[in-house]
Design a protein around this motif. Structure first.
Motif: not given
Lengths: 319, 613, 126
Positions: C3-5, C7-8, C43-49, C51-53
């Motif tokens: 998922d994160p990747t 959306f990233g 913001f989407l990139l930040f959200g992916v980060i 989620l990864r965290g």
């Protein structure tokens, strides 16, 4: 490929398709409509990313209020569109810029794929430092305790923005009522909606703020709902927008941030640092700040949409 | 207790506050901004809001002086943790020597502008406020708040919010007079600045994604511990740098600056040129000198220095071709910003001289440019226009103003003992010392070109006959003229400041001997041979320029004929130069072309950073 | 690919698309829309980060996953973006009213009139 991944892939493709539509479509109005749809899908993506607070803020502010602003602007700027299209840069320039943008997007994608794993994170640090703040929602804790200065500065940022919007008024109209909200002809449906919905909306807004301490929610989401209710009432014509020179309105705009600073300053004596909360009083103080700040932010957001003070002026056509 | 003790004791108490002192410059303008909409009416013969702002600016100057004193005497940076939370969880404030200098500079310049603007934005007796006065004073405090937050913040995201506060306050000031051109200029400024901000934010996001912190000190620790820069950090550095370059209007990303700075009301132009563009430059310094000093590869340094040199030459040459005084001063700003970026190629091996010279340029340019814009404002108000060609005859009405304009110009040219002279000497010495003498040559040419357009302006003022009949000339206010003169003298006499005070530059930074370099630079400044060596090229330029001036004929009777450009050799050269440069400038200032330059620069910087990683 | 990747990558593409729109579309309203697209991509990139965290809080039974610091910062960023959009729209609407144009191209050299003149005259005069 799990089901969730298929759903996410579909969401991502839809969102990209809508973004392409926003860029490529010819008419500004349809671009804005596409943007609103895009925003609502983004809100769903935020839920998929386990960021429910963000999803609410995106839906309310990023899509709702921004969409409303841009729809109004697109409608008013429709006469000028053909002139705009003729001023596009030449094909060669567009191709070159497109190639470079693609290169940048590829570079970013590569960077995303190469982000470190396991991912570093502050989540455990926040979790450890949440109990002293008294709130249960970690996002609220971060916003109002650990990084309170960001929230303070951001509430302050809204004020120059509002003054900037007011500044484009003409001098004779200064201090009058804002004039940018549409006033559709009186319709029973709109009037009914504006009479029935606001009480529920206000309840929802207050609930969002109150609940935001321990569950997803918070002052921005609540303030946006309150502002939206107020705008609905104005559009339906049930109330007139207040004159912008009214003292009570001005006080409402600034009281939130001033209370925030006041409580923060008292933290110097009572808790040893600016923007610190004394032991045991953190949660009530945070709730107090949120309550007052919600009112101020709601007023500011609503006024940002209501536009500069205006007399009755026709829009000049291109000559 | 005598008066001296009465004044000194509270000041001494302030400096003993330690880190808490930093909260005052941060919050004072914010409180002012919040109280401003409530302050209506008149007080002490003027608008209440204007007088209150002046009071606040005085307090802010005291606070900035306290910070500078505390930092200098303590010889280490002041730190404060907001809310008591330590980074990476919380946000820290830090005032090292550079921050202290910038805080003090902002306080001084904004105070001067505040005094000047009392008369510009008056509230008439029958109204409680006017649009222009509320908007100007509130946005002035917004700019001040954003500046102080940018100079004190240690967290990349807090710095983002500070930059946005600064931009949102600066943009409406450009369009204050409501004309279509200034509205377009403000919109262009806003959109290009937003492009810069959002890519800066993207850079900050990538920093967080790699290290889970946005605190500058922590990031520096973690980055210096790495054997090689991760790709995310390379991308982040490139994105943040180019984003900040767009906000600093470095050539070729200067498209928005000339119309915006020229179209704003004079006090706003002063603030925009003197301080607002320096805030984003300050963040570039923070990025490359504090967060990732090891990543400043020679390629990156040469790119930034090359753009700076381009700015110096291009900005000065295009300034020569301007017909309006405010546009000329705005293009001069484009050029002077270029000097700042010469720090980068010189910092690798001559850090003391480079950094001290750069900070001197920031201070001297801020003082001089603020004086020039405000003087131009007084001239425009007195004459009713700011066309250079028709400036003749205003010496009678505005002697002090023109004197101030000239003195500020001398600082820009770099004549001793001005701040500009110190800058040039330090940077040229650093350039020669590190074997990159061409930067020194660029600065020399830049100084001559600056002299050329200053002579151009003064030639018209002193010798040209105005082509329109003299209108009734309005005298400027005495306080306004004095404030402008004070700023100009500040820029001109900067070299006479005791060298020990320059050690402020090095506080919080290892191994910088600023006072020694300054003392060396000033040592030979007033020798006859040095003076003559600096002055004779200026005289040559002056003669060339005077040859280009229109000399009106004096017929036996009747009115003078309209002035024509003389067909001297210098006139021909000027015409040729104009045909080359003006289309170039117009082309570069088209939005898609500037955007293209932006993207190319981004990719080039990313490539340059990765060569050294 | 998880998922994160996914959306990233989506976020990276959005940034590229938005950049193209901001630079190539002549109308200022379209530029404002494009800026919002870039912002939402960031913001989407930040959200992916974020989620990864995550993972820590879910393990502690708090139900909400993800690193809360980026999420808080995204909310702040959304508010700032809205403020930016409103100033831009106000300036644009006024520009259209006074001059009849909505593009940012360089205008003809301004007439040598009063540089600091305030708009105290009634609207409608050119």
């Amino acid at each position: 490929m799990t089901n969730a991944l298929i759903v996410d892939a579909a969401l991502a493709l839809l969102v990209l398709g809508l973004a392409l539509w926003v860029i490529a479509t010819r008419a500004a109005y349809s671009a804005v409509v596409g943007f609103v749809a895009y925003g609502l899908l983004m809100a769903i993506i935020w839920v998929r990313l386990a960021a429910v607070d963000v999803a609410m803020t995106e839906a309310a502010l990023g899509t709702g209020l921004t969409g409303l602003l841009l729809l109004g602007a697109a409608a008013r700027l429709a006469p000028y569109e053909t002139a705009e299209f003729d001023r596009r840069p030449g094909r060669g320039l567009r191709v070159l810029i497109g190639l470079l943008c693609a290169a940048i997007a590829l570079g970013l994608a590569a960077v995303v794929l190469l982000l470190p794993a396991p991912a570093p994170s502050l989540a455990s640090l926040v979790a450890d430092n949440l109990p002293p703040t008294g709130v249960g929602n970690p996002v609220t804790g971060v916003l109002l305790a650990h990084r309170a200065i960001d929230t303070l500065l951001e509430s302050v940022v809204l004020l120059p923005a509002l003054i900037g919007v007011w500044s484009v008024a003409v001098d004779p109209a200064w201090g009058g009522r804002p004039g940018s909200l549409p006033r559709p002809p009186a319709s029973s449906a709109l009037t009914l909606l504006a009479q029935v919905l606001p009480p529920f909306g206000i309840l929802v807004g207050i609930h969002l703020v109150w609940n935001g301490a321990d569950d997803p929610g918070g002052k921005f989401q609540g303030a946006t709902v309150l502002a939206a209710m107020w705008i609905l009432v104005l559009i339906a014509g049930l109330r007139e927008a207040p004159a912008l020179s009214e003292r009570r309105l001005r006080v409402l705009l600034v009281v939130g941030a001033l209370v925030f600073i006041g409580i923060g300053a008292s933290g110097v004596w009572r808790a040893g640092a600016f923007l610190a909360y004394p032991e045991g009083y953190a949660k009530p103080l945070i709730l107090a700040i949120e309550a007052v700040l919600t009112l101020s932010i709601a007023a500011t957001l609503g006024l940002l949409l209501a536009g500069p003070p205006a007399g009755d002026r026709p829009i000049r056509k291109t000559s | 207790m005598d008066l001296a003790a009465l004044l000194v004791t509270p000041f001494a108490r302030l400096t003993e506050l330690g880190g808490l002192l930093l909260v005052i410059p941060l919050m004072l303008p914010v409180v002012g901004l919040l109280l401003a909409p409530l302050l209506r009416g008149r007080w002490l013969g003027g608008g209440l809001l204007g007088r209150f702002t002046l009071l606040l600016l005085l307090l802010g100057l005291v606070a900035a002086l306290a910070v500078a004193t505390a930092v200098l005497t303590g010889d280490e940076a002041l730190k404060y943790y907001l809310g008591g939370w330590l980074p990476p969880l919380g946000v820290a404030l830090k005032a090292d020597g550079l921050s202290a200098i910038m805080l003090l500079l902002s306080a001084v310049v904004i105070l001067a502008v505040g005094v000047y603007a009392q008369r510009e934005f008056q509230v008439p007796p029958d109204a409680s406020e006017t649009r222009a006065s509320l908007v100007f004073w509130m946005l002035l405090m917004g700019v001040w708040a954003g500046l102080n937050a940018a100079f004190l913040g240690q967290d990349l995201f807090t710095l983002f919010v500070a930059l946005e506060l600064l931009t949102f306050s600066a943009v409406p000031l450009v369009a204050l007079d409501g004309r279509a051109e200034t509205l377009a200029a403000a919109l262009r400024y806003l959109l290009f600045a937003l492009l810069g901000s959002v890519l800066y934010l993207l850079g900050a996001v990538l920093f967080y994604g790699t290290y889970a912190t946005l605190d500058i000190t922590l990031l520096a620790e973690r980055i210096s511990g790495e054997p090689a820069l991760p790709p995310a950090i390379i991308a982040a550095a490139a994105l943040m740098t180019v984003g900040l370059l767009a906000k600093t209007a470095l050539f070729p990303l200067h498209l928005w600056l000339p119309p915006a700075h020229a179209g704003a009301p004079p006090p706003a132009s002063a603030i925009l040129s003197a301080l607002v563009v320096k805030a984003s430059f300050f963040l570039i310094l923070r990025l490359w000198f504090d967060v990732m000093p090891g990543a400043l590869t020679p390629m990156v340094a040469q790119i930034l220095g090359g753009l700076g040199a381009g700015a110096i030459l291009f900005g000065n040459l295009v300034a020569l071709r301007q017909a309006r005084l405010k546009l000329l001063i705005a293009y001069s700003t484009v050029a002077q910003i270029g000097y700042l970026f010469l720090i980068f190629p010189l910092a690798a091996r001559a850090e003391s001289a480079a950094l001290t010279g750069g900070m001197l340029q920031v201070v001297a340019h801020a003082l001089a440019k603020a004086a020039m814009f405000m003087a131009a404002g007084l001239i425009a108000k007195a004459l009713g226009h700011d066309r250079i060609r028709d400036l003749g005859g205003c010496v009678r009405v505005l002697p002090l103003t023109l004197l101030a304009f000239g003195l500020a110009g001398l600082s820009l040219i770099g004549l001793q003992p001005s701040g500009g002279y110190l800058t040039k000497t330090l940077l040229t010495a650093a350039a020669d010392g590190t074997g990159q003498g061409w930067w020194g040559l660029v600065m020399q040419v830049g100084g001559l070109l600056t002299a050329a357009y200053l002579f151009w302006v003064f030639g018209h003022v002193l010798f040209a006959v105005p082509s329109t009949p003299a209108m009734p000339l309005k005298r400027p206010g005495r306080a306004q003229e004095l404030v402008v003169l004070a700023l100009a003298l500040g820029a001109l006499l900067l070299g006479l400041v005791p060298p020990a005070l320059f050690d402020l530059v090095g506080v919080g930074r290892a191994g910088l001997e600023a006072s020694a370099t300054v003392a060396t630079a000033m040592a030979g400044a007033f020798g006859w041979s040095k003076l003559w060596g600096d002055v004779w090229p200026l005289l040559v330029v002056g003669l060339l320029v005077l040859g280009m001036l229109p000399w009106p004929d004096r017929p036996a009777g009747g009115s003078p004929r309209p002035a024509t450009t003389s067909l001297s050799v210098s006139g021909h050269w000027a015409a040729v130069l104009g045909t080359l440069l003006e289309p170039a400038d117009r082309g570069l200032r088209q939005w898609p072309v500037a955007g293209l330059s932006f993207l190319i620069l981004l990719l080039a910087l990313a490539a340059a950073i990765s060569t050294g990683a | 690919m998880n998922d994160p990747t996914l959306f990233g990558l989506c976020g990276a593409t959005l940034v590229g698309l938005g950049l193209y729109g901001l630079l190539c579309q002549p109308g200022a309203l379209r530029k404002i829309l494009a800026f919002n697209l870039i912002g939402s991509g960031v913001f989407l990139l930040f959200g992916v980060i974020a989620l990864r965290g995550g993972g820590v809080l879910a393990a502690a039974g708090r139900g909400i996953d993800g690193d809360p610091v980026p999420q808080a910062l995204i909310i702040t960023g959304l508010v700032v973006a809205f403020a930016a959009t409103s100033i831009a729209v106000a300036l644009l609407l006024r520009l259209a009213e006074t001059s009849g144009r909505t593009t940012l191209e360089n205008e003809a050299p301004p007439a040598p009139s009063l540089p600091g003149e305030r708009a105290s005259r009634p609207d409608g005069e050119s």
